[in-house]
Each structure stands twice: as C-alpha cells, then as structure tokens.
Design a protein around this motif. Structure first.
Motif, mmCIF file in Angstrom:
data_model
loop_
_atom_site.group_PDB
_atom_site.id
_atom_site.type_symbol
_atom_site.label_atom_id
_atom_site.label_comp_id
_atom_site.label_asym_id
_atom_site.label_seq_id
_atom_site.Cartn_x
_atom_site.Cartn_y
_atom_site.Cartn_z
ATOM 1 N N GLY A 242 0.817 -1.215 0.000
ATOM 2 C CA GLY A 242 0.000 0.000 0.000
ATOM 3 C C GLY A 242 0.845 1.257 0.000
ATOM 4 N N ILE A 243 1.903 1.261 0.818
ATOM 5 C CA ILE A 243 2.804 2.416 0.870
ATOM 6 C C ILE A 243 3.494 2.623 -0.472
ATOM 7 C CG2 ILE A 243 4.915 3.309 1.899
ATOM 8 C CD1 ILE A 243 2.548 3.605 3.705
ATOM 9 N N VAL A 244 3.965 1.525 -1.065
ATOM 10 C CA VAL A 244 4.621 1.617 -2.374
ATOM 11 C C VAL A 244 3.633 2.153 -3.423
ATOM 12 C CG1 VAL A 244 5.696 0.307 -4.238
ATOM 13 C CG2 VAL A 244 6.276 -0.213 -1.867
ATOM 14 N N GLY A 245 2.384 1.687 -3.344
ATOM 15 C CA GLY A 245 1.361 2.167 -4.274
ATOM 16 C C GLY A 245 1.103 3.653 -4.111
ATOM 17 N N ILE A 246 1.034 4.122 -2.861
ATOM 18 C CA ILE A 246 0.823 5.551 -2.603
ATOM 19 C C ILE A 246 1.969 6.377 -3.174
ATOM 20 C CG2 ILE A 246 0.721 7.292 -0.776
ATOM 21 C CD1 ILE A 246 -0.782 5.252 0.922
ATOM 22 N N VAL A 247 3.205 5.883 -2.991
ATOM 23 C CA VAL A 247 4.374 6.598 -3.511
ATOM 24 C C VAL A 247 4.313 6.688 -5.036
ATOM 25 C CG1 VAL A 247 6.879 6.482 -3.797
ATOM 26 C CG2 VAL A 247 5.856 6.041 -1.562
ATOM 27 N N MET A 248 3.949 5.590 -5.694
ATOM 28 C CA MET A 248 3.865 5.589 -7.155
ATOM 29 C C MET A 248 2.772 6.535 -7.644
ATOM 30 S SD MET A 248 6.275 3.706 -8.211
ATOM 31 C CE MET A 248 5.778 3.599 -9.937
ATOM 32 N N VAL A 249 1.613 6.500 -6.980
ATOM 33 C CA VAL A 249 0.507 7.379 -7.376
ATOM 34 C C VAL A 249 0.891 8.847 -7.184
ATOM 35 C CG1 VAL A 249 -1.839 8.114 -6.774
ATOM 36 C CG2 VAL A 249 -1.307 5.678 -6.975
ATOM 37 N N SER A 250 1.574 9.155 -6.084
ATOM 38 C CA SER A 250 1.986 10.539 -5.837
ATOM 39 C C SER A 250 2.997 11.011 -6.872
ATOM 40 C CB SER A 250 2.566 10.681 -4.429
ATOM 41 O OG SER A 250 3.708 9.858 -4.264
ATOM 42 N N PHE A 251 3.884 10.098 -7.312
ATOM 43 C CA PHE A 251 4.859 10.449 -8.351
ATOM 44 C C PHE A 251 4.144 10.767 -9.665
ATOM 45 C CE2 PHE A 251 7.766 9.374 -11.828
ATOM 46 C CZ PHE A 251 8.885 10.104 -11.480
ATOM 47 N N VAL A 252 3.163 9.936 -10.020
ATOM 48 C CA VAL A 252 2.389 10.159 -11.242
ATOM 49 C C VAL A 252 1.586 11.451 -11.126
ATOM 50 C CG1 VAL A 252 0.485 9.286 -12.655
ATOM 51 C CG2 VAL A 252 2.264 7.723 -11.860
ATOM 52 N N ALA A 253 1.015 11.693 -9.945
ATOM 53 C CA ALA A 253 0.214 12.905 -9.739
ATOM 54 C C ALA A 253 1.059 14.163 -9.919
ATOM 55 C CB ALA A 253 -0.412 12.884 -8.350
ATOM 56 N N ARG A 254 2.284 14.143 -9.427
ATOM 57 C CA ARG A 254 3.161 15.308 -9.584
ATOM 58 C C ARG A 254 3.560 15.494 -11.041
ATOM 59 N NH1 ARG A 254 5.122 18.026 -5.367
ATOM 60 N NH2 ARG A 254 6.845 18.813 -6.632
ATOM 61 N N SER A 255 3.703 14.403 -11.768
ATOM 62 C CA SER A 255 4.015 14.500 -13.194
ATOM 63 C C SER A 255 2.850 15.144 -13.953
ATOM 64 C CB SER A 255 4.314 13.110 -13.767
ATOM 65 O OG SER A 255 4.536 13.168 -15.151
ATOM 66 N N ILE A 256 1.628 14.718 -13.627
ATOM 67 C CA ILE A 256 0.445 15.297 -14.260
ATOM 68 C C ILE A 256 0.325 16.776 -13.889
ATOM 69 C CG2 ILE A 256 -2.086 15.222 -14.337
ATOM 70 C CD1 ILE A 256 -1.887 12.205 -13.860
ATOM 71 N N ARG A 257 0.578 17.088 -12.628
ATOM 72 C CA ARG A 257 0.478 18.474 -12.150
ATOM 73 C C ARG A 257 1.465 19.385 -12.877
ATOM 74 N NH1 ARG A 257 3.569 20.994 -8.322
ATOM 75 N NH2 ARG A 257 2.688 22.825 -7.266
ATOM 76 N N ALA A 258 2.679 18.874 -13.136
ATOM 77 C CA ALA A 258 3.689 19.696 -13.809
ATOM 78 C C ALA A 258 3.214 20.137 -15.187
ATOM 79 C CB ALA A 258 5.005 18.913 -13.923
ATOM 80 N N VAL A 259 2.517 19.238 -15.889
ATOM 81 C CA VAL A 259 2.006 19.576 -17.227
ATOM 82 C C VAL A 259 0.760 20.452 -17.127
ATOM 83 C CG1 VAL A 259 1.027 18.646 -19.354
ATOM 84 C CG2 VAL A 259 2.950 17.490 -18.263
ATOM 85 N N ALA A 260 -0.150 20.091 -16.223
ATOM 86 C CA ALA A 260 -1.423 20.803 -16.109
ATOM 87 C C ALA A 260 -1.234 22.255 -15.682
ATOM 88 C CB ALA A 260 -2.341 20.078 -15.124
#
Length: 213
Positions: free
Chosen positions: A127-145
């Motif tokens: 679960g922790i690893v999943g949260i870290v991966m999702v947060s990394f993807v979210a920051r990538s999306i945020r950088a573009v948006a």
C-alpha cells in the motif's frame, strides 16, 4: 538595462548565471545522494568493515539534507525560450532526476515500513509503495497541467505546457512518456533526427516542451 552592463555585453544576467550554477550543483548532487546508501553499503562490504551508521538512519539523514538543500538552494525558473529546442535526451534526463529525487524522499519511509511487518510483501508495504507511485504520477500530471516544471525539468532547464485540456494532456503525457521511457533505446534514436521537437508522446498528448533560461 545599460548597454555597458555585463548582462548586456554577455547576454547573460547574474540571475541567469546563478540558475545555471544551481542546475549544475543539483545535477551532480542528486544522483550522488540517491546512490549514497548503496555506495556506503557496498564500500563497507568491500573493505570488510561493519556498518557504523544504520542504513535506515543514513537514508533519513540524506532525505533531510536533500529537503533542506532544496529549500535553501532552489532552482528558480527562468524566462521561456520558445524558439530553443528541447532534445529528447534532455527529457529523459529530467525524468531520471525526478526518479532520483523521489527515491531520496520516499526511500527511507518505504524502508521503515518494510521493517514493521515480517513479510515485505504484506499489504501495508504494498500500500505504501502504491501511494508513492501514485503521488509520483500525480506530480508528473500536475507539472504539465499547471506549466510549473518538476524538479528534473528545472535541472534540465525546460517545462511542459498543455496546449489544451490540461488534466487530460497531463495524464496522457505521463502515460505515453512512461511507454517511451520503457522503450528507451528506440525512443533515443530520435536524438539523431532534426525534428525531435516535439517528441511523439508530446504530440500525442497535445503538450509542448518549452526551454527556459
């Protein structure tokens, strides 16, 4: 700007030189900090010396050092240079720096959680690893948006801007970018082409990479 000033004569301002120096600093410091725990462990094994500093404590110390450094020596975004190319290799290095930075920050917490349950594949760890991966993807999306460069993009001096539908473009750019990174040898062949800007994943997601000073 005075025509006799250094900024006018050289085409560079003190702020531009400061940004360049900080990009160079973090370009060296980030991978060194990210790989320091592995280097520390391997070096001690090689010379046969017992660990005098617990690996987890070292990871947290490196994490704290990185976060303090990022606050005290930040890389401020410069002016946009819309006519300058952003090579494919530049984008690959930016992603790598983002991964390094994220591993420095999240690594010690993942390592700490893995010590709690007896089985490293326990749900809490996954679960922790999943949260870290999702947060990394979210920051990538945020950088573009938002058009605000990620850490890696600041180091490599560019930013990604959505031409339309920021959230959709950010998501697609992240997904297609991951595919491009998975097939790095094929994607990097674009370096030899003069039309490497925009890259195929940017075209597919309506995203433009803009070089910055």
């Amino acid at each position: 700007m005075k025509k006799t000033s250094e900024a006018f004569l050289t085409g560079r301002s003190p702020e531009s030189d400061r940004r360049h120096s900080r990009r160079l600093f973090w370009g060296v410091a980030t991978p060194v900090l990210a790989l320091a725990p592995q280097i520390y462990h391997s070096t001690l094994q090689l010379i046969g010396t017992p660990e005098f500093l617990p690996p987890l404590l070292l990871q947290f110390a490196i994490c704290a050092l990185f976060l303090v450094g990022a606050r005290t020596i930040p890389i401020h975004r410069g002016q946009d240079l819309p006519h300058a190319r952003v090579p494919v290799s530049t984008r690959f290095w930016a992603v790598l720096f983002d991964v390094f930075a994220w591993s420095i920050v999240a690594g010690p917490f993942i390592a700490a959680v893995r010590r709690i349950p007896p089985d490293p594949t326990a749900p809490i760890t996954l679960g922790i690893v999943g949260i870290v991966m999702v947060s990394f993807v979210a920051r990538s999306i945020r950088a573009v948006a938002t058009g605000r460069p990620s850490f890696g993009q600041r180091v490599m001096s560019y930013r990604s801007v959505a031409l339309k539908s920021p959230m959709k473009s950010g998501f697609l750019n992240t997904v297609f970018g991951a595919i491009a990174y998975a097939f790095a040898p094929v994607t990097l062949l674009q370096i030899r082409k003069t039309d490497a800007q925009p890259a195929w994943w940017n075209r597919a997601s309506d995203v433009k990479a803009i070089s910055t000073d």
